[in-house]
Write an enzyme that holds these catalytic residues in place. Structure first.
Site, PDB file in Angstrom:
ATOM      1  N   CYS A 265      51.501 110.439 133.715  1.00 12.76           N
ATOM      2  CA  CYS A 265      50.112 109.954 133.667  1.00 12.76           C
ATOM      3  C   CYS A 265      49.118 110.937 134.300  1.00 12.76           C
ATOM      4  O   CYS A 265      48.058 111.219 133.732  1.00 12.76           O
ATOM      5  CB  CYS A 265      50.006 108.587 134.322  1.00 12.76           C
ATOM      6  SG  CYS A 265      50.988 108.416 135.820  1.00 12.76           S
TER       7      CYS A 265
ATOM      8  N   HIS B  96      43.989 106.707 138.153  1.00 13.09           N
ATOM      9  CA  HIS B  96      44.268 107.851 139.023  1.00 13.09           C
ATOM     10  C   HIS B  96      43.029 108.754 139.080  1.00 13.09           C
ATOM     11  O   HIS B  96      42.343 108.938 138.070  1.00 13.09           O
ATOM     12  CB  HIS B  96      45.417 108.690 138.466  1.00 13.09           C
ATOM     13  CG  HIS B  96      46.760 108.024 138.488  1.00 13.09           C
ATOM     14  ND1 HIS B  96      47.028 106.881 139.200  1.00 13.09           N
ATOM     15  CD2 HIS B  96      47.927 108.374 137.882  1.00 13.09           C
ATOM     16  CE1 HIS B  96      48.308 106.551 139.041  1.00 13.09           C
ATOM     17  NE2 HIS B  96      48.871 107.437 138.234  1.00 13.09           N
TER      18      HIS B  96
HETATM   19  N1  LIG Z   1      52.764 102.802 135.554  1.00 11.66           N
HETATM   20  C1  LIG Z   1      52.301 103.944 135.071  1.00 11.66           C
HETATM   21  O1  LIG Z   1      51.140 104.353 135.263  1.00 11.66           O
HETATM   22  C2  LIG Z   1      53.162 104.797 134.215  1.00 11.66           C
HETATM   23  C3  LIG Z   1      52.570 105.834 133.548  1.00 11.66           C
HETATM   24  C4  LIG Z   1      53.354 106.638 132.731  1.00 11.66           C
HETATM   25  C5  LIG Z   1      54.683 106.384 132.621  1.00 11.66           C
HETATM   26  N2  LIG Z   1      55.258 105.357 133.296  1.00 11.66           N
HETATM   27  C6  LIG Z   1      56.691 105.130 133.098  1.00 11.66           C
HETATM   28  O2  LIG Z   1      56.895 103.963 132.330  1.00 11.66           O
HETATM   29  C7  LIG Z   1      58.083 103.305 132.756  1.00 11.66           C
HETATM   30  C8  LIG Z   1      57.787 101.871 133.140  1.00 11.66           C
HETATM   31  O3  LIG Z   1      56.812 101.840 134.154  1.00 11.66           O
HETATM   32  P1  LIG Z   1      56.078 100.494 134.586  1.00 11.66           P
HETATM   33  O4  LIG Z   1      55.035 100.908 135.540  1.00 11.66           O
HETATM   34  O5  LIG Z   1      55.698  99.678 133.392  1.00 11.66           O
HETATM   35  O6  LIG Z   1      57.290  99.747 135.377  1.00 11.66           O
HETATM   36  P2  LIG Z   1      57.539  98.179 135.622  1.00 11.66           P
HETATM   37  O7  LIG Z   1      56.260  97.453 135.692  1.00 11.66           O
HETATM   38  O8  LIG Z   1      58.482  98.121 136.735  1.00 11.66           O
HETATM   39  O9  LIG Z   1      58.298  97.700 134.268  1.00 11.66           O
HETATM   40  C9  LIG Z   1      59.579  98.138 133.907  1.00 11.66           C
HETATM   41  C10 LIG Z   1      59.960  97.581 132.544  1.00 11.66           C
HETATM   42  O10 LIG Z   1      61.222  98.133 132.159  1.00 11.66           O
HETATM   43  C11 LIG Z   1      62.139  97.076 131.922  1.00 11.66           C
HETATM   44  N3  LIG Z   1      63.497  97.470 132.330  1.00 11.66           N
HETATM   45  C12 LIG Z   1      63.903  97.845 133.560  1.00 11.66           C
HETATM   46  N4  LIG Z   1      65.225  98.115 133.552  1.00 11.66           N
HETATM   47  C13 LIG Z   1      65.637  97.912 132.285  1.00 11.66           C
HETATM   48  C14 LIG Z   1      66.893  98.007 131.635  1.00 11.66           C
HETATM   49  N5  LIG Z   1      67.996  98.391 132.295  1.00 11.66           N
HETATM   50  N6  LIG Z   1      66.981  97.711 130.319  1.00 11.66           N
HETATM   51  C15 LIG Z   1      65.877  97.316 129.629  1.00 11.66           C
HETATM   52  N7  LIG Z   1      64.641  97.195 130.184  1.00 11.66           N
HETATM   53  C16 LIG Z   1      64.544  97.502 131.501  1.00 11.66           C
HETATM   54  C17 LIG Z   1      61.646  95.922 132.763  1.00 11.66           C
HETATM   55  O11 LIG Z   1      62.186  94.711 132.279  1.00 11.66           O
HETATM   56  P3  LIG Z   1      62.317  93.420 133.264  1.00 11.66           P
HETATM   57  O12 LIG Z   1      60.956  92.785 133.328  1.00 11.66           O
HETATM   58  O13 LIG Z   1      63.304  92.576 132.524  1.00 11.66           O
HETATM   59  O14 LIG Z   1      62.812  93.907 134.575  1.00 11.66           O
HETATM   60  C18 LIG Z   1      60.137  96.067 132.532  1.00 11.66           C
HETATM   61  O15 LIG Z   1      59.788  95.574 131.263  1.00 11.66           O
HETATM   62  C19 LIG Z   1      58.651 104.168 133.880  1.00 11.66           C
HETATM   63  O16 LIG Z   1      59.591 105.059 133.314  1.00 11.66           O
HETATM   64  C20 LIG Z   1      57.459 104.908 134.391  1.00 11.66           C
HETATM   65  O17 LIG Z   1      57.814 106.132 134.973  1.00 11.66           O
HETATM   66  C21 LIG Z   1      54.520 104.552 134.081  1.00 11.66           C
END
Ligand SMILES: NC(=O)c1ccc[n+]([C@@H]2O[C@H](COP(=O)([O-])OP(=O)(O)OC[C@H]3O[C@@H](n4cnc5c(N)ncnc54)[C@H](OP(=O)(O)O)[C@@H]3O)[C@@H](O)[C@H]2O)c1
Length: 329
Positions: free
Chosen positions: A126, A234
């Protein structure tokens, strides 16, 4: 398009669903996917309810496109499984970004690299996306030598758990900690894990990813990434040294003419980018544009974007749109 959203219950996944709906993405069948914990939960898309399924089920449904935001480990294991059944994966985690066989794409900069053979496509970090959106037009014109960036990153960048930690702290409630320290009334110079060289993984993403996206290793990026108690986006303080000199009015004009970039820069009216204004917007906002008076050909600026939008969901959906528009999927 049969579209799987992997991580549909997470912070990025929720925004992904919102962005797909807003942009009228041609979804004929939606497959929301999450961990075992969430199977059977209901999510709503365009007023209709959908049941969350597991990864195995989603692969068996052979989606055309899978938009992944479920962490690196899930991507490493499951993106190839989707690719094997013909699905094109656009992945938000860091799992594939620096893999030389995978493209790392910001559509405004390098979508033209994409081909039908790209079955796993990486979405940059991001803080990288908003940085390169502003740097790319300036680099093309003045040629960058060195970039020094300090970030002021939103808790939403860490995920649901971190947003909850900040909310709990504000409400004075004890709860699960996403960070090793309180984040309210604090600043943590610690985004993601530390590497052997003393930098965090987030800082090294900022150092490496811009060179790959811009297909140029002649410039370098040095980063310090800091987590602060904001939620809307950010912010980045950026110092750029160019080979060639620039005129500040031309810099503003160049940025103003760059699709996806909005210049907010008027000190007379206290106009500058801030997370509260960038929140829920797709653009990258640039302001505080000024000459670094301590050395030649050097610029200071301030860049803000919603990390869940252009930093994640919007960029991913734009990649998917490009694939469809160019018959690559
Ligand atoms: N937040 C940001 O600004 C941002 C920006 C760019 C990239 N990212 C990337 O995007 C990804 C998710 O980030 P987030 O902020 O959305 O995290 P989050 O709010 O913690 O959400 C994680 C998601 O992944 C699912 N998940 C976790 N473990 C899993 C598994 N073993 N199998 C299938 N689904 C699984 C979770 O499902 P449950 O609800 O069932 O646990 C939830 O839907 C990360 O890789 C992060 O680095 C985030």
């Amino acid at each position: 398009m049969k579209v799987a959203v992997v991580g549909a219950t997470g912070m990025v996944g929720e925004v992904m669903l919102k962005v797909l709906a807003e942009r009228n993405f041609p979804v004929t069948e939606l497959i929301p996917v999450a961990s075992e914990r969430s199977i059977g939960k209901t999510i709503t898309y365009k007023g209709n309810d959908f049941k969350v399924v597991g990864l195995e089920t989603a692969v068996s449904m052979q989606p055309d496109i899978a938009l992944f935001s479920a962490g690196g480990e899930t991507s490493l294991e499951w993106a190839p499984r989707f690719a094997e059944v013909g699905t094109t994966v656009v992945d938000n985690s860091s799992a594939w970004r620096m893999d030389p066989t995978k493209k790392l794409v910001v559509p405004e900069i390098n979508a033209n690299e994409l081909t039908k053979a790209d079955k796993i496509i990486a979405n940059p970090n991001c803080s990288t996306i908003q940085l390169v959106m502003a740097l790319n037009p300036l680099h093309k014109t003045y040629k960058m030598k060195r970039v020094v960036v300090s970030t002021y990153q939103s808790v939403s960048g860490t995920g649901v758990k971190a947003v909850r930690q900040l909310e709990n702290e504000i409400a004075g409630v004890d709860g699960e900690m996403a960070y090793p320290y309180p984040i309210g009334r604090n600043a943590l110079p610690h985004c993601d894990v530390f590497e052997d060289n003393g930098y965090t993984k987030e800082e090294m993403k900022l150092a490496r990813e811009p060179q790959k996206i811009m297909s140029d290793r002649t410039f370098s990026v040095s980063a310090t990434a800091v987590r602060i108690p904001t939620a809307g986006g950010h912010s980045e303080s950026v110092n750029v040294e160019f080979e060639n000199d620039f005129d500040l009015a031309d810099v503003r004009k160049l940025l103003h003419e760059t699709p996806g970039v909005v210049v907010q820069d008027n000190t007379d009216t206290n106009t500058y980018p801030m997370p509260i204004f960038a929140h829920e917007k797709d653009e990258v906002f640039v302001g505080r544009i000024r000459r670094d008076e301590t050395q030649p050909n050097t610029l200071n600026m301030w860049i803000v974007a919603d990390n869940l939008r252009k930093g994640a969901a919007t960029n991913t959906v734009q990649i998917a749109e490009y694939l469809i528009e160019n018959s690559l999927v």
